[in-house]
Design a protein around this motif. Structure first.
Motif, PDB file in Angstrom:
ATOM      1  N   ARG A  38      39.742 -28.506  18.799  1.00  0.00           N
ATOM      2  CA  ARG A  38      39.639 -27.800  20.028  1.00  0.00           C
ATOM      3  C   ARG A  38      40.113 -26.396  20.261  1.00  0.00           C
ATOM      4  O   ARG A  38      40.642 -25.921  19.372  1.00  0.00           O
ATOM      5  CB  ARG A  38      40.671 -28.586  21.134  1.00  0.00           C
ATOM      6  N   ALA A  39      39.422 -25.772  21.063  1.00  0.00           N
ATOM      7  CA  ALA A  39      39.788 -24.209  21.508  1.00  0.00           C
ATOM      8  C   ALA A  39      41.290 -24.194  21.523  1.00  0.00           C
ATOM      9  O   ALA A  39      41.727 -25.028  22.265  1.00  0.00           O
ATOM     10  CB  ALA A  39      38.935 -23.785  22.469  1.00  0.00           C
ATOM     11  N   ALA A  40      41.867 -23.359  20.700  1.00  0.00           N
ATOM     12  CA  ALA A  40      43.328 -23.165  20.981  1.00  0.00           C
ATOM     13  C   ALA A  40      43.631 -22.257  22.078  1.00  0.00           C
ATOM     14  O   ALA A  40      42.934 -21.676  22.743  1.00  0.00           O
ATOM     15  CB  ALA A  40      43.758 -22.227  19.588  1.00  0.00           C
ATOM     16  N   SER A  41      44.881 -22.833  22.652  1.00  0.00           N
ATOM     17  CA  SER A  41      45.544 -22.363  23.938  1.00  0.00           C
ATOM     18  C   SER A  41      46.787 -21.746  23.485  1.00  0.00           C
ATOM     19  O   SER A  41      47.144 -21.782  22.310  1.00  0.00           O
ATOM     20  CB  SER A  41      45.649 -23.444  24.968  1.00  0.00           C
ATOM     21  N   ASP A 127      42.510  -7.013  -5.432  1.00  0.00           N
ATOM     22  CA  ASP A 127      41.744  -8.180  -5.456  1.00  0.00           C
ATOM     23  C   ASP A 127      42.487  -9.172  -6.330  1.00  0.00           C
ATOM     24  O   ASP A 127      41.941 -10.314  -6.378  1.00  0.00           O
ATOM     25  CB  ASP A 127      40.288  -7.775  -6.056  1.00  0.00           C
ATOM     26  N   ARG A 128      43.778  -9.027  -6.539  1.00  0.00           N
ATOM     27  CA  ARG A 128      44.232 -10.416  -7.301  1.00  0.00           C
ATOM     28  C   ARG A 128      44.758 -11.208  -6.226  1.00  0.00           C
ATOM     29  O   ARG A 128      45.170 -12.384  -6.540  1.00  0.00           O
ATOM     30  CB  ARG A 128      45.452  -9.943  -8.286  1.00  0.00           C
ATOM     31  N   PHE A 129      44.797 -10.716  -5.010  1.00  0.00           N
ATOM     32  CA  PHE A 129      45.480 -11.537  -3.873  1.00  0.00           C
ATOM     33  C   PHE A 129      44.224 -11.846  -2.895  1.00  0.00           C
ATOM     34  O   PHE A 129      43.666 -11.079  -2.359  1.00  0.00           O
ATOM     35  CB  PHE A 129      46.452 -11.077  -3.175  1.00  0.00           C
ATOM     36  N   ALA A 130      44.050 -13.201  -2.707  1.00  0.00           N
ATOM     37  CA  ALA A 130      42.984 -13.473  -1.483  1.00  0.00           C
ATOM     38  C   ALA A 130      43.395 -14.649  -0.659  1.00  0.00           C
ATOM     39  O   ALA A 130      44.432 -15.349  -0.962  1.00  0.00           O
ATOM     40  CB  ALA A 130      41.695 -13.935  -2.176  1.00  0.00           C
ATOM     41  N   THR A 131      42.870 -14.935   0.267  1.00  0.00           N
ATOM     42  CA  THR A 131      43.114 -15.818   1.258  1.00  0.00           C
ATOM     43  C   THR A 131      42.076 -16.749   1.783  1.00  0.00           C
ATOM     44  O   THR A 131      41.025 -16.437   1.735  1.00  0.00           O
ATOM     45  CB  THR A 131      43.982 -15.411   2.642  1.00  0.00           C
ATOM     46  N   TRP A 132      42.528 -18.103   2.021  1.00  0.00           N
ATOM     47  CA  TRP A 132      41.345 -19.096   2.662  1.00  0.00           C
ATOM     48  C   TRP A 132      42.160 -19.873   3.765  1.00  0.00           C
ATOM     49  O   TRP A 132      43.272 -20.447   3.599  1.00  0.00           O
ATOM     50  CB  TRP A 132      41.205 -19.957   1.606  1.00  0.00           C
ATOM     51  N   GLU A 133      41.593 -19.761   5.036  1.00  0.00           N
ATOM     52  CA  GLU A 133      42.203 -20.368   6.149  1.00  0.00           C
ATOM     53  C   GLU A 133      41.856 -21.847   6.185  1.00  0.00           C
ATOM     54  O   GLU A 133      40.461 -22.167   6.338  1.00  0.00           O
ATOM     55  CB  GLU A 133      41.907 -19.648   7.325  1.00  0.00           C
ATOM     56  N   GLY A 134      42.835 -22.831   6.243  1.00  0.00           N
ATOM     57  CA  GLY A 134      42.504 -24.038   6.140  1.00  0.00           C
ATOM     58  C   GLY A 134      43.874 -24.901   5.760  1.00  0.00           C
ATOM     59  O   GLY A 134      44.770 -24.447   5.334  1.00  0.00           O
ATOM     60  N   ASN A 135      43.794 -26.043   6.149  1.00  0.00           N
ATOM     61  CA  ASN A 135      44.745 -27.138   5.766  1.00  0.00           C
ATOM     62  C   ASN A 135      44.751 -27.443   4.386  1.00  0.00           C
ATOM     63  O   ASN A 135      43.765 -27.497   3.674  1.00  0.00           O
ATOM     64  CB  ASN A 135      44.719 -28.513   6.546  1.00  0.00           C
ATOM     65  N   PHE A 136      46.077 -27.454   3.704  1.00  0.00           N
ATOM     66  CA  PHE A 136      46.006 -27.864   2.227  1.00  0.00           C
ATOM     67  C   PHE A 136      45.595 -29.118   1.827  1.00  0.00           C
ATOM     68  O   PHE A 136      45.344 -29.329   0.744  1.00  0.00           O
ATOM     69  CB  PHE A 136      47.360 -27.463   1.424  1.00  0.00           C
ATOM     70  N   GLY A 185      48.516 -24.466  13.434  1.00  0.00           N
ATOM     71  CA  GLY A 185      47.270 -23.956  13.105  1.00  0.00           C
ATOM     72  C   GLY A 185      46.239 -24.527  14.199  1.00  0.00           C
ATOM     73  O   GLY A 185      46.228 -25.719  14.796  1.00  0.00           O
ATOM     74  N   PRO A 186      44.893 -23.946  14.241  1.00  0.00           N
ATOM     75  CA  PRO A 186      44.052 -24.236  15.282  1.00  0.00           C
ATOM     76  C   PRO A 186      43.364 -25.419  15.057  1.00  0.00           C
ATOM     77  O   PRO A 186      42.534 -26.157  15.702  1.00  0.00           O
ATOM     78  CB  PRO A 186      43.136 -22.978  15.444  1.00  0.00           C
ATOM     79  N   SER A 187      43.341 -26.048  13.873  1.00  0.00           N
ATOM     80  CA  SER A 187      42.637 -27.269  13.312  1.00  0.00           C
ATOM     81  C   SER A 187      43.340 -28.623  13.720  1.00  0.00           C
ATOM     82  O   SER A 187      42.719 -29.601  13.763  1.00  0.00           O
ATOM     83  CB  SER A 187      42.398 -27.270  11.701  1.00  0.00           C
TER      84      SER A 187
END
Length: 368
Positions: A38-41, A127-136, A185-187
């Motif tokens: 759902r859209a986050a509030s 560039d040795r550090f990157a991120t990914w948005e999501g549940n583990f 998080g929004p998920s």
């Protein structure tokens, strides 16, 4: 096989999805990305600012104090040429240790605020550090993993970060008035307000008993249902006051502590997420890769303990068998036979580390 603590998953109300996983049994299918979030509030509607460059170094380091910093650094053995997945990036404290040791790190987190903060804090590593948005729980969806790359190490540091817990707008704590949110998080498919105001009395009692290990679960659930019939709950302090009125206050621990924990775990599907991540770990790590899991709750630690115990046992036996048989799930070597607990100096410096436990294992090479 990994067995659930008795009755935990049945505590979910009808329609409470686990994304098609049989994760509790250690046989999770690849998690499917939740496209119906759902859209986050509230706090999530504004999203975290993309530029955190104005944050001072002292502030950045104080976002969240990582637990077991010395032990995690030692057991992970990060160094140049290794690729580590920090499955619970948070404030980036553990990731910073790995980066300073020379490793490349992918930080995974479902919280956009945490990701933005960590990018600002650790941007100097290039560039040795990157991120990914999501549940583990969705580790198998990471693009690099889908393209065949495997990690030298995977860290799962479970629970709520200090930043989330101390923010009234996030609604995790009854100590500060805020909206009943509790999403990491929004998920997350539900808010705490939806759980408290819409779930049945039986479902509330079950999550309080199973997730919160609350002995007065039924009394609390009945009080919530009675009060919400007059006016739905909107804030953390309203809910905490209702619980305190229902069961009274004895001792130093607030009577709402266990119920709030249970609601948070239900909102974020924490046990399902952990089961899915554990099942995915052998497919995420390369042979010799290390799995480090930090837990703060007995149910979580029990899951991790049973998973690793079964997956590190070369032979299994049954009274009806003439002799032990090879364990088809034998994949790990325990590097520490028992859970590691914090040293006294750490709990003095960081009281929230008191209930933490660290378990460590190494993925075996199936060809050896």
């Amino acid at each position: 096989m990994v067995r659930a603590a008795s009755g935990v998953l049945f505590a979910r109300p009808s329609g409470f999805s686990n994304n098609g996983q049989d994760a509790w049994l250690g046989t999770a299918r690849h998690p499917v990305k939740d496209t119906g979030a759902r859209a986050a509030s509230g706090w999530l509607s504004a999203r975290a600012p993309a530029d955190f460059s104005h944050i001072a170094v002292e502030q950045a380091g104080g976002y969240h104090l990582p637990v077991f910093p010395v032990e995690v650094a030692g057991w992970m053995e990060a160094c140049a040429g290794k690729w580590i997945i920090d499955g619970t990036l948070g404030g980036g404290g553990h990731s910073e240790l790995f980066l300073k040791a020379g490793a490349a790190v992918l930080g995974v987190d479902r919280d956009p605020e945490a990701l933005a903060h960590a990018r600002a804090r650790l941007g100097g590593f290039g560039d040795r550090f990157a991120t990914w948005e999501g549940n583990f729980s969705r580790l198998l969806e990471i693009p690099a993993i889908q393209h065949g790359q495997r990690a030298d190490g995977l860290l799962l540091d479970l629970g709520v970060s200090s930043r989330q817990f101390d923010s009234a707008a996030r609604g995790f704590s009854f100590m500060r008035e805020g909206p009943l949110d509790m999403r990491m998080g929004p998920s997350s498919p539900h808010t705490a307000a939806e759980v408290v105001n819409a779930w049945s009395e039986a479902d509330l009692a079950r999550i309080f008993f199973e997730f919160g290990e609350e002995p007065k679960a039924r009394r609390i659930a009945a009080a919530i249902v009675k009060q919400r019939a007059t006016k739905p709950f909107e804030t953390t302090t309203e809910l905490a006051a209702c619980i305190e009125a229902a069961v009274g206050r004895h001792g130093r621990t607030h009577p709402a502590t266990r119920a709030f924990q249970a609601i948070r775990m239900a909102v974020n599907e924490e046990l399902d997420s952990l089961a899915a991540a554990l099942a995915a770990a052998p497919s995420v790590l390369k042979p010799g890769g290390r799995l480090l899991v930090i837990t703060f709750h007995s149910l979580e630690d029990r899951m991790v303990k049973r998973f690793l115990r079964h997956r590190s046992t070369p032979f299994i036996d049954d009274p009806g068998w003439p002799e032990p048989r090879p364990n088809p799930d034998f994949q790990f070597q325990l590097l520490a036979r028992k859970a590691i607990i914090p040293a006294a100096e750490e709990t003095t410096r960081n009281p929230r580390a008191r209930s933490a436990k660290l378990r460590v294992a190494r993925l075996l090479d199936p060809t050896s």
